[in-house]
Scaffold this motif. Sequence first.
Motif, PDB file in Angstrom:
ATOM      1  N   HIS A 280       0.833  -1.203   0.000  1.00  0.00           N
ATOM      2  CA  HIS A 280       0.000   0.000   0.000  1.00  0.00           C
ATOM      3  C   HIS A 280       0.874   1.262   0.000  1.00  0.00           C
ATOM      4  O   HIS A 280       0.918   2.013   0.975  1.00  0.00           O
ATOM      5  N   LYS A 281       1.513   1.493  -1.099  1.00  0.00           N
ATOM      6  CA  LYS A 281       2.436   2.642  -1.195  1.00  0.00           C
ATOM      7  C   LYS A 281       1.713   3.978  -1.083  1.00  0.00           C
ATOM      8  O   LYS A 281       2.313   4.980  -0.683  1.00  0.00           O
ATOM      9  N   LYS A 282       0.430   4.013  -1.422  1.00  0.00           N
ATOM     10  CA  LYS A 282      -0.314   5.271  -1.401  1.00  0.00           C
ATOM     11  C   LYS A 282      -0.560   5.796   0.013  1.00  0.00           C
ATOM     12  O   LYS A 282      -0.996   6.930   0.192  1.00  0.00           O
ATOM     13  N   LYS A 283      -0.279   4.982   1.000  1.00  0.00           N
ATOM     14  CA  LYS A 283      -0.420   5.437   2.389  1.00  0.00           C
ATOM     15  C   LYS A 283       0.684   6.419   2.787  1.00  0.00           C
ATOM     16  O   LYS A 283       0.593   7.080   3.824  1.00  0.00           O
ATOM     17  N   HIS A 285       3.983   9.354   1.785  1.00  0.00           N
ATOM     18  CA  HIS A 285       4.739  10.262   0.927  1.00  0.00           C
ATOM     19  C   HIS A 285       6.205   9.838   1.043  1.00  0.00           C
ATOM     20  O   HIS A 285       6.734   9.721   2.149  1.00  0.00           O
ATOM     21  N   PHE A 295       3.560   9.709   6.821  1.00  0.00           N
ATOM     22  CA  PHE A 295       2.133   9.401   6.805  1.00  0.00           C
ATOM     23  C   PHE A 295       1.422  10.293   7.816  1.00  0.00           C
ATOM     24  O   PHE A 295       2.052  10.922   8.680  1.00  0.00           O
ATOM     25  N   GLU A 350      -6.250  -1.196   2.000  1.00  0.00           N
ATOM     26  CA  GLU A 350      -5.829  -0.103   1.145  1.00  0.00           C
ATOM     27  C   GLU A 350      -6.621   1.152   1.511  1.00  0.00           C
ATOM     28  O   GLU A 350      -7.681   1.072   2.116  1.00  0.00           O
ATOM     29  N   ILE A 351      -6.094   2.322   1.139  1.00  0.00           N
ATOM     30  CA  ILE A 351      -6.773   3.584   1.427  1.00  0.00           C
ATOM     31  C   ILE A 351      -8.134   3.623   0.699  1.00  0.00           C
ATOM     32  O   ILE A 351      -8.207   3.279  -0.470  1.00  0.00           O
TER      33      ILE A 351
END
Length: 351
Positions: A280-283, A285, A295, A350-351
């Motif tokens: 979950h890379k989108k969690k 910056h 995060f 996931e977000i």
Amino acid sequence: MSYHIGSFPGRKLNLDGESYLYFGGTGYLGLQTNEEFQNLFIDNLKKYGTNYGASRKSNIQIDVFDKAEKLLSNIVGCERSLTLSSGYLAGQLMSQTFNNKYHQLFYAPNTHAALYQSKIRPYTTFTALNIAVREHLSTRNIKEIPVVFLDAIDFSGCNYPKFEALQTLPLDEVILVVDDSHGIGIVGQEGGGVYRSLLKLKPRELIVCCSLGKGYAIQGGAIFGNRQRLDALEKTAFFGGASPATPASIGTFIEAQDLYGVQRKLLKENIDYFLLLLKHKKKFHYMADHPAFTFSDVQLTEYLEALKIIVTSFPYPDEDAQLMSRIVLSAAHKKEDIGHLLKCLNVLPEI
């Protein structure tokens, strides 16, 4: 929550008799507890003593400073360097230098407190900063040169590595003062930080300052720039009146160059391994080749702590500031440490 511990927090720390993995701090190359690095420091401590409280302008001068500054200039790609006792002092010297009637100061979003000389608030966006700089240039007295202060790595991903927002400014008319404390020793050619890449943007003048305590694991600061500017800074009462960095630290920096290279390679391997398996890379910056993963989810900090993992999480730089939370990898972490962290993160939704 804050904790008080009795030793340096390496890849692990002990809290109330229990062992936790530690993914925080700024010891990116894992050298503070590295035995080889410590032995180099001890040898230099015996050679140079525990401290050198005299001015760099004293009639007795230790040559290790000049040697280190020449080496830093070669690594960074600048004409000249100066070392000081801390990165904060380096930033204060630069802000004081330009705090006069001949310059107009502008602060980019998330600029570090070390670069402030007075209570000027940073612009919240680069758009607002761009408008303000251009308005100043259109109406200013010819003597008031705009000086823009910013952090190279501000953990938002806005600046390093591409500096896209910065390039919207009329840089050919701007003196650029950049804090590279979180980049020097870690990113760039041979750990040279951002100086070379920013120089390609052709600002009116480029000055980079930094702490040497994060990437290079020694107590000290530095300033990089053109020879004329650095010669002038060396002549100031601010520089001459302050004690320098300890010679033992500076000597260790010189002798640890091979070790720095080894640790940078290990850090790169750890970053690549983490990103390869992180679901979950989108969690987060994060920035290319940098080990910090920022995060904003407070519950994530609490979740990891319950699983015996401590990360960086506190208001910075003061109690009124926004909570700063990030996972920080280091060269000291073992694959099994990162594997356990990944196992804890990858089961999350996931977000």
